[in-house]
Scaffold this motif. Structure first.
Motif, PDB file in Angstrom:
ATOM      1  N   ALA A   4       0.816  -1.218   0.000  1.00 59.11           N
ATOM      2  CA  ALA A   4       0.000   0.000   0.000  1.00 59.11           C
ATOM      3  C   ALA A   4       0.846   1.263   0.000  1.00 59.11           C
ATOM      4  O   ALA A   4       1.920   1.321   0.613  1.00 59.11           O
ATOM      5  CB  ALA A   4      -0.930   0.006   1.214  1.00 59.11           C
ATOM      6  N   ASP A   5       0.331   2.266  -0.692  1.00 58.47           N
ATOM      7  CA  ASP A   5       0.917   3.599  -0.670  1.00 58.47           C
ATOM      8  C   ASP A   5       0.301   4.338   0.508  1.00 58.47           C
ATOM      9  O   ASP A   5      -0.839   4.786   0.447  1.00 58.47           O
ATOM     10  CB  ASP A   5       0.624   4.315  -1.990  1.00 58.47           C
ATOM     11  CG  ASP A   5       1.289   5.678  -2.070  1.00 58.47           C
ATOM     12  OD1 ASP A   5       1.963   6.078  -1.106  1.00 58.47           O
ATOM     13  OD2 ASP A   5       1.132   6.344  -3.115  1.00 58.47           O
ATOM     14  N   THR A   6       1.043   4.438   1.586  1.00 64.53           N
ATOM     15  CA  THR A   6       0.525   4.986   2.842  1.00 64.53           C
ATOM     16  C   THR A   6       1.183   6.312   3.223  1.00 64.53           C
ATOM     17  O   THR A   6       0.937   6.834   4.310  1.00 64.53           O
ATOM     18  CB  THR A   6       0.756   3.977   3.982  1.00 64.53           C
ATOM     19  OG1 THR A   6       2.157   3.645   4.038  1.00 64.53           O
ATOM     20  CG2 THR A   6      -0.043   2.703   3.754  1.00 64.53           C
ATOM     21  N   ASP A  40      -1.010   9.463   4.610  1.00 64.55           N
ATOM     22  CA  ASP A  40      -1.555   9.389   5.963  1.00 64.55           C
ATOM     23  C   ASP A  40      -0.450   9.364   7.018  1.00 64.55           C
ATOM     24  O   ASP A  40      -0.600   9.956   8.097  1.00 64.55           O
ATOM     25  CB  ASP A  40      -2.442   8.154   6.110  1.00 64.55           C
ATOM     26  CG  ASP A  40      -3.733   8.291   5.315  1.00 64.55           C
ATOM     27  OD1 ASP A  40      -4.330   9.390   5.340  1.00 64.55           O
ATOM     28  OD2 ASP A  40      -4.132   7.319   4.667  1.00 64.55           O
ATOM     29  N   ALA A  46      -6.759   5.339   6.657  1.00 63.73           N
ATOM     30  CA  ALA A  46      -6.967   5.064   5.238  1.00 63.73           C
ATOM     31  C   ALA A  46      -7.637   6.229   4.523  1.00 63.73           C
ATOM     32  O   ALA A  46      -8.331   6.046   3.528  1.00 63.73           O
ATOM     33  CB  ALA A  46      -7.789   3.792   5.052  1.00 63.73           C
ATOM     34  N   GLU A  93      -6.050   8.576   2.845  1.00 63.06           N
ATOM     35  CA  GLU A  93      -5.355   8.707   1.555  1.00 63.06           C
ATOM     36  C   GLU A  93      -4.695   7.407   1.110  1.00 63.06           C
ATOM     37  O   GLU A  93      -4.314   7.274  -0.054  1.00 63.06           O
ATOM     38  CB  GLU A  93      -4.296   9.814   1.636  1.00 63.06           C
ATOM     39  CG  GLU A  93      -4.836  11.190   1.969  1.00 63.06           C
ATOM     40  CD  GLU A  93      -3.739  12.233   2.050  1.00 63.06           C
ATOM     41  OE1 GLU A  93      -2.829  12.220   1.195  1.00 63.06           O
ATOM     42  OE2 GLU A  93      -3.776  13.070   2.984  1.00 63.06           O
ATOM     43  N   SER A  94      -4.535   6.461   1.998  1.00 59.18           N
ATOM     44  CA  SER A  94      -3.806   5.230   1.690  1.00 59.18           C
ATOM     45  C   SER A  94      -4.598   4.337   0.742  1.00 59.18           C
ATOM     46  O   SER A  94      -5.810   4.177   0.883  1.00 59.18           O
ATOM     47  CB  SER A  94      -3.503   4.466   2.982  1.00 59.18           C
ATOM     48  OG  SER A  94      -2.657   5.228   3.814  1.00 59.18           O
ATOM     49  N   ARG A  95      -3.891   3.741  -0.191  1.00 59.97           N
ATOM     50  CA  ARG A  95      -4.501   2.860  -1.181  1.00 59.97           C
ATOM     51  C   ARG A  95      -3.562   1.695  -1.478  1.00 59.97           C
ATOM     52  O   ARG A  95      -2.339   1.833  -1.407  1.00 59.97           O
ATOM     53  CB  ARG A  95      -4.769   3.620  -2.491  1.00 59.97           C
ATOM     54  CG  ARG A  95      -5.718   4.810  -2.370  1.00 59.97           C
ATOM     55  CD  ARG A  95      -7.138   4.369  -2.061  1.00 59.97           C
ATOM     56  NE  ARG A  95      -8.058   5.499  -2.024  1.00 59.97           N
ATOM     57  CZ  ARG A  95      -8.346   6.206  -0.925  1.00 59.97           C
ATOM     58  NH1 ARG A  95      -7.769   5.875   0.227  1.00 59.97           N
ATOM     59  NH2 ARG A  95      -9.182   7.208  -0.970  1.00 59.97           N
ATOM     60  N   LEU A  96      -4.132   0.560  -1.844  1.00 57.43           N
ATOM     61  CA  LEU A  96      -3.316  -0.537  -2.355  1.00 57.43           C
ATOM     62  C   LEU A  96      -2.668  -0.095  -3.657  1.00 57.43           C
ATOM     63  O   LEU A  96      -3.261   0.659  -4.440  1.00 57.43           O
ATOM     64  CB  LEU A  96      -4.176  -1.770  -2.623  1.00 57.43           C
ATOM     65  CG  LEU A  96      -4.814  -2.453  -1.407  1.00 57.43           C
ATOM     66  CD1 LEU A  96      -5.775  -3.544  -1.886  1.00 57.43           C
ATOM     67  CD2 LEU A  96      -3.758  -3.041  -0.476  1.00 57.43           C
ATOM     68  N   LYS A 142      -9.370  -1.892   6.428  1.00 53.12           N
ATOM     69  CA  LYS A 142      -9.944  -0.744   5.720  1.00 53.12           C
ATOM     70  C   LYS A 142      -9.747  -0.874   4.211  1.00 53.12           C
ATOM     71  O   LYS A 142     -10.597  -0.425   3.424  1.00 53.12           O
ATOM     72  CB  LYS A 142      -9.298   0.551   6.218  1.00 53.12           C
ATOM     73  CG  LYS A 142      -9.613   0.915   7.652  1.00 53.12           C
ATOM     74  CD  LYS A 142     -11.020   1.471   7.808  1.00 53.12           C
ATOM     75  CE  LYS A 142     -11.257   1.997   9.209  1.00 53.12           C
ATOM     76  NZ  LYS A 142     -12.623   2.557   9.367  1.00 53.12           N
ATOM     77  N   LEU A 143      -8.638  -1.484   3.812  1.00 51.69           N
ATOM     78  CA  LEU A 143      -8.347  -1.649   2.387  1.00 51.69           C
ATOM     79  C   LEU A 143      -9.001  -2.902   1.808  1.00 51.69           C
ATOM     80  O   LEU A 143      -8.889  -3.169   0.610  1.00 51.69           O
ATOM     81  CB  LEU A 143      -6.828  -1.694   2.167  1.00 51.69           C
ATOM     82  CG  LEU A 143      -6.070  -0.415   2.545  1.00 51.69           C
ATOM     83  CD1 LEU A 143      -4.577  -0.598   2.325  1.00 51.69           C
ATOM     84  CD2 LEU A 143      -6.582   0.787   1.748  1.00 51.69           C
TER      85      LEU A 143
END
Length: 236
Positions: free
Chosen positions: A17-19, A22, A88, A90-93, A128-129
């Motif tokens: 994930a691009d974290t 956050d 989560a 802004e975080s996304r896989l 959450k993802l």
């Protein structure tokens, strides 16, 4: 005769994930509250990857600042509390993660996570993802009281997930992940889009991928089943 399943052990931040948004947003919240300057988002590649406490220390060092152990611990605890409120936002896989998991699962693959993120937020983020249930075991920095690059979290994760070292592979994004895998004598594939201050090729992983669509074929290079059901582990 069917070969034993491969266990794919993933790092989390910068790998699955691009974290950065956050994490760095939480860092700024804590730093500003303590009277320090915010940290540019573009610095995240060199600051992230070793856990929240290390992130705070690195941000302080970048400003030539130092705090007492007690104050650092307080900042760390408040970081964790605030981070969970926006974990989560802004975080996304990364693109292709779900499709890669599907493809590897069709080949009999099993999955685990070994991260330097604290276990509770690691699990919360994956929930959450929408992928927490894909992983047989999720290991955080505090799960066994040992952090990467010590090989023991990886080895214990493999055991807890029901895998075997000879049929495990690490997927990460940083020097820490590669050093962990090397110490555990586990092959390692690195993504080149994660959080690292130097190009990940500088740390000589076994394979490098630029998109998760490349993972199934890259992993297959290590585990090619031979006739009769025996497996050859190919370091490349």
């Amino acid at each position: 005769m069917k070969s034993d399943p491969v266990l794919y052990v993933f790092d989390l931040d910068g790998t699955l994930a691009d974290t950065a948004g956050d994490l760095m947003g939480t860092l700024d919240h804590i730093m500003l509250g303590e009277g320090f300057a915010p940290t540019p988002l573009e610095d995240s590649r060199s600051l992230l990857g070793a856990g929240a406490r290390a992130l705070i220390v690195r941000a302080l060092e970048a400003q030539d600042k130092e705090v007492s152990p007690e104050r650092l611990n307080d900042m760390f605890e408040r970081f964790l509390a605030h981070y969970e409120t926006r974990i989560a936002d802004e975080s996304r896989l990364f693109p292709g993660v779900v499709e890669a998991l599907d493809a590897l699962e069709q080949r009999g693959g099993l999955f685990a996570v070994c991260t330097n993120k604290v276990e509770r937020p690691a699990k919360l983020l994956l929930e959450k993802l929408g992928v927490a249930d894909r992983f047989a075991f999720i290991c955080g920095q505090d799960t066994f009281g040992i952090a990467k690059p010590d090989p023991r979290p990886l080895l214990k994760t493999i055991e807890a997930a029901g895998g075997e070292v000879r049929r495990a592979i690490m997927i990460g994004d940083s020097k820490t992940d590669i050093a962990t895998a090397r110490a555990a004598e586990v092959p390692v594939i690195a993504v080149d889009f994660g959080y690292t201050d130097l190009p990940v090729s500088e740390y000589a992983p076994d394979r490098i991928i630029s998109h998760f669509s490349e993972l199934p074929d890259a992993a297959a290079a290590f585990f090619a089943a031979s006739e009769g059901g025996k497996d050859d582990v190919m370091a490349g």
